[in-house]
Design a protein around this motif. Sequence first.
Motif, PDB file in Angstrom:
ATOM      1  N   ALA A 221       0.840  -1.199   0.000  1.00 27.15           N
ATOM      2  CA  ALA A 221       0.000   0.000   0.000  1.00 27.15           C
ATOM      3  C   ALA A 221       0.873   1.246   0.000  1.00 27.15           C
ATOM      4  O   ALA A 221       1.902   1.292   0.689  1.00 27.15           O
ATOM      5  N   PRO A 222       0.507   2.264  -0.774  1.00 21.45           N
ATOM      6  CA  PRO A 222       1.278   3.514  -0.756  1.00 21.45           C
ATOM      7  C   PRO A 222       1.132   4.216   0.593  1.00 21.45           C
ATOM      8  O   PRO A 222       0.241   3.875   1.384  1.00 21.45           O
ATOM      9  N   PRO A 223       1.982   5.189   0.886  1.00 17.26           N
ATOM     10  CA  PRO A 223       1.860   5.921   2.158  1.00 17.26           C
ATOM     11  C   PRO A 223       0.490   6.576   2.295  1.00 17.26           C
ATOM     12  O   PRO A 223      -0.059   7.106   1.326  1.00 17.26           O
ATOM     13  N   LEU A 224      -0.055   6.503   3.491  1.00 12.19           N
ATOM     14  CA  LEU A 224      -1.341   7.132   3.779  1.00 12.19           C
ATOM     15  C   LEU A 224      -1.172   7.931   5.065  1.00 12.19           C
ATOM     16  O   LEU A 224      -1.111   7.371   6.154  1.00 12.19           O
ATOM     17  N   ARG A 225      -1.068   9.226   4.921  1.00 12.18           N
ATOM     18  CA  ARG A 225      -0.888  10.105   6.075  1.00 12.18           C
ATOM     19  C   ARG A 225      -1.780  11.326   5.917  1.00 12.18           C
ATOM     20  O   ARG A 225      -2.041  11.774   4.799  1.00 12.18           O
ATOM     21  N   GLY A 226      -2.232  11.850   7.033  1.00 11.51           N
ATOM     22  CA  GLY A 226      -3.055  13.050   6.987  1.00 11.51           C
ATOM     23  C   GLY A 226      -3.631  13.367   8.347  1.00 11.51           C
ATOM     24  O   GLY A 226      -3.424  12.635   9.322  1.00 11.51           O
ATOM     25  N   GLU A 227      -4.365  14.459   8.395  1.00 11.24           N
ATOM     26  CA  GLU A 227      -5.015  14.888   9.636  1.00 11.24           C
ATOM     27  C   GLU A 227      -6.480  14.503   9.575  1.00 11.24           C
ATOM     28  O   GLU A 227      -7.171  14.812   8.605  1.00 11.24           O
ATOM     29  N   ASP A 228      -6.958  13.805  10.610  1.00 10.99           N
ATOM     30  CA  ASP A 228      -8.356  13.388  10.591  1.00 10.99           C
ATOM     31  C   ASP A 228      -9.261  14.538  11.029  1.00 10.99           C
ATOM     32  O   ASP A 228      -8.793  15.649  11.332  1.00 10.99           O
TER      33      ASP A 228
ATOM     34  N   GLN B 263      -6.264  15.032  14.630  1.00 10.40           N
ATOM     35  CA  GLN B 263      -5.179  14.133  15.012  1.00 10.40           C
ATOM     36  C   GLN B 263      -4.491  13.585  13.762  1.00 10.40           C
ATOM     37  O   GLN B 263      -5.128  13.356  12.737  1.00 10.40           O
ATOM     38  N   GLN B 264      -3.185  13.374  13.863  1.00  5.44           N
ATOM     39  CA  GLN B 264      -2.431  12.834  12.744  1.00  5.44           C
ATOM     40  C   GLN B 264      -2.713  11.343  12.583  1.00  5.44           C
ATOM     41  O   GLN B 264      -2.782  10.597  13.560  1.00  5.44           O
ATOM     42  N   LEU B 265      -2.888  10.933  11.342  1.00 10.10           N
ATOM     43  CA  LEU B 265      -3.172   9.529  11.026  1.00 10.10           C
ATOM     44  C   LEU B 265      -2.104   9.033  10.064  1.00 10.10           C
ATOM     45  O   LEU B 265      -1.766   9.711   9.096  1.00 10.10           O
ATOM     46  N   ASP B 266      -1.591   7.857  10.333  1.00 19.36           N
ATOM     47  CA  ASP B 266      -0.578   7.245   9.474  1.00 19.36           C
ATOM     48  C   ASP B 266      -0.893   5.762   9.371  1.00 19.36           C
ATOM     49  O   ASP B 266      -1.067   5.085  10.395  1.00 19.36           O
ATOM     50  N   LEU B 267      -0.989   5.260   8.146  1.00 20.72           N
ATOM     51  CA  LEU B 267      -1.306   3.843   7.948  1.00 20.72           C
ATOM     52  C   LEU B 267      -0.318   2.942   8.681  1.00 20.72           C
ATOM     53  O   LEU B 267      -0.690   1.862   9.161  1.00 20.72           O
ATOM     54  N   GLU B 268       0.933   3.385   8.794  1.00 23.83           N
ATOM     55  CA  GLU B 268       1.957   2.561   9.440  1.00 23.83           C
ATOM     56  C   GLU B 268       1.634   2.280  10.907  1.00 23.83           C
ATOM     57  O   GLU B 268       2.075   1.266  11.457  1.00 23.83           O
ATOM     58  N   GLN B 269       0.874   3.166  11.546  1.00 21.09           N
ATOM     59  CA  GLN B 269       0.554   2.950  12.955  1.00 21.09           C
ATOM     60  C   GLN B 269      -0.390   1.765  13.148  1.00 21.09           C
ATOM     61  O   GLN B 269      -0.573   1.293  14.273  1.00 21.09           O
TER      62      GLN B 269
END
Length: 360
Positions: free
Chosen positions: A230-237, A241-247
């Motif tokens: 999966a490509p990087p998925l990051r952003g503010e919800d 709050q910060q969201l990162d698929l890696e978490q």
Amino acid sequence: MPRFFYYFAAMRYPSATYALLILFCAVPIDVSAQGLDALLSPSDYYVRFQEMRDRNAVLDSIHAQFESWSAAIPNSLSPYYWMATVYLERGERNDSARAVIQRGFQIALHNPDGVRKDYPSIDNYIPHLYYMLAKIARNEGDDAAALGFIKAGDAFNDDGHSALALMIEAAIWKSYNRNDLAERAYLQGFLTGYSVAGDSLRVMFVQENGSEEGYSLYLNLLAEDMLEKAPPLRGEDLLGQQLDLEQYRGKVVVVTFWFIGCPGCLIEEPALARLTDAVDTSEVALISIARDPAVKVSKHLRGAYIKGHGQDFYHRHIADAADLITAFEVTSFPTHIVVDREGRITARRTGGSRQTDRIL
């Protein structure tokens, strides 16, 4: 034509004889079927059509709704695709389905600029109209034509694979004892999120091996070479709050791509609400990606399916996320992408359904 008359404008009349005179003015309001249809949005037409389809309404009634839909929204190919779908669901009415599909192609060919201007994602229906023609050709025993229509559809399909096309292709290869090609097509269909393809793959495995023993290992080995990271998925919800698929590594993640006004997205909202109640959040995470601004998304969600769920609503939403939509190569809405515990895309499903919670 039936009409209602609303009377209004009461006025005081200064007269010794009359203390008050009420004057009535009649304003005609058109409440005919045509008049009411004019008030419907594209989403309303879609929802009404699907409701009739779901309850197995009389075919003539569904066709009448199709005609109203296509007349009211002349640059949309959606009515033609769904009417052809109904015809094929109702006993392989190949000629009727083909005629509807041809009408849809005429819309696209004669007014391509209007189609793209009014419905930017409408090109997504063009490959599926070709896949419908492939199904008709297969029904009629013309496998060469069916494969040709599939290739034509693939040329227009930015998503790369269609479950319907893959199932048709697999069935053709299997009929010619090309099990290697059939196996690959079924696997692609399964990874697209089409569970029936997985069932067909299981049947092939049992036929060749005599039992289901070792099927899971076989499936994993087959899929290993086809799974993409999966490509990087990051952003503010929406809560800031910060969201990162890696978490979420170690969990299965379902990512839903949608936008306000998307008919299929509206259809599946109740199912997504049920899904939030059903998931084990220690094992599964739900992420929603919308292309609309955060203010509009928040307002829509409050009125749609956050209401009544409170703390049990486990979706995390990222709005105004055109960059993520592009990164995940999403061109149709809604699209659901399943990411496994290792961060690989294991399934991709396009299209809304009232049973999305069960499908996912």
